[in-house]
Design an enzyme around this catalytic site. Structure first.
Site: not given
Ligand code: SAH
Length: 281
Positions: A113
């Site tokens: 993000s």
């Molecule tokens: N905070 C992260 C942003 C990741 S994007 C960073 O700094 O890079 C959002 C992430 O949520 C993705 O990697 C996706 O795979 C994960 N996600 C989606 N649903 C999820 C779930 N039920 N449990 C764990 N992760 C999940």
């Protein structure tokens, strides 16, 4: 050579001559490859991206100034953004954009993000009314992150939590976050530890519950019951959630557990996050 002496035979070559020739040719071919491999190894080892300059701290400082102009005022949040090298967490091809206020792809269709959104969510958590000691150095307390992704936000959160659990449902991203955070610890040995969990974040993480703060980087139609169940009194959840009344657009949703145990909902603006999915892959 005297005129009567026989000329040395040029062809066919004797065995020792053939071997010598072959060795010479092989060396010629291998040397440039070895050099290229060395260059590649050096490139990978390089910690400061070329596009970011010799020292990335000033670029981060400019990012922090921008965040301040955007309304981020929590000193701890700003300090965390000044400290964590975002360029370590993105693909080398995107390093030049690492400190722009933009979301970036991190593989497998997921995105990191943009800093202003991450900072706003962290500030909402740090300034929750239920925080026991508002000026604490670890205002996030026992924190749960859903969606480790590349691990960048986990690195930020860890600086402000007493303990951080971060869950990721995609195995390859879970491993990438681990690798990135290991590299961060190599470069800054005193960075706090993060408990990275490969699993389905919609189930929360019961072994370490209750949590003072829960932050989700992915949004669904409703907040999973487990998050509400695992939220401590005085705790806060900040997560994107689809809003049916806005045609399914995601809205930043804030849930506070009041001291009497009841839940209070409120909303901040519209956001755009990847979908919250169940299960693991
Ligand atoms: N905070 C992260 C942003 C990741 S994007 C960073 O700094 O890079 C959002 C992430 O949520 C993705 O990697 C996706 O795979 C994960 N996600 C989606 N649903 C999820 C779930 N039920 N449990 C764990 N992760 C999940």
């Amino acid at each position: 050579m005297s005129p009567g002496e026989p000329k040395p035979r040029r062809f066919p070559l004797k065995l020792d001559q053939v071997a010598a020739t072959k060795t010479a040719v092989v060396r010629e071919v291998l040397r440039p490859q070895a050099h290229l491999q060395q260059v590649e190894q050096d490139r990978r080892r390089q910690t400061i991206p070329q596009g970011v300059g010799l020292d990335s701290a000033p670029v981060r400082h400019r990012m922090v100034e921008r965040l301040t102009r955007d309304g981020i005022h929590h000193a701890g949040v700003l300090a965390a953004f000044a400290q964590v090298p975002r360029h370590l967490f993105v693909d080398s091809a995107l390093v030049n954009q690492a400190y722009e206020d933009t979301s970036l792809p991190i593989g497998l269709g997921q995105t990191i993000s943009k800093p202003s959104v991450v900072a706003a969510m962290m500030q909402l958590l740090c300034t929750r009314p239920g925080a026991a000691v508002p000026a604490s150095a670890k205002p996030l307390g026992n924190c749960l992150e859903i969606g480790s992704g590349c691990g960048y936000q986990a690195a930020l959160l860890s600086l402000l939590s007493t303990r951080l659990v971060s869950i990721e449902r995609l195995r390859d991203l879970h491993l990438k976050a681990r690798q990135n955070l290991d590299e961060l610890r190599r470069q800054t040995p005193h960075s706090p530890d993060v408990r990275l969990v490969y699993g389905d974040g919609t189930l929360g993480h019961a072994p370490q519950a209750p949590f003072d703060t829960i932050i989700a980087a992915a949004g669904g139609a409703a907040l999973p019951q487990a998050w509400l169940d695992q939220l401590a009194p005085g705790g806060r959840i900040v997560a994107p959630m689809e809003d049916a009344s806005r045609g399914g657009a995601q809205v930043l949703t804030i849930i506070d557990r009041l001291p009497d145990g009841s839940l209070q909902h409120s909303r901040a603006g519209e956001v755009l996050f990847v979908p919250l999915k169940s299960g693991t892959t």
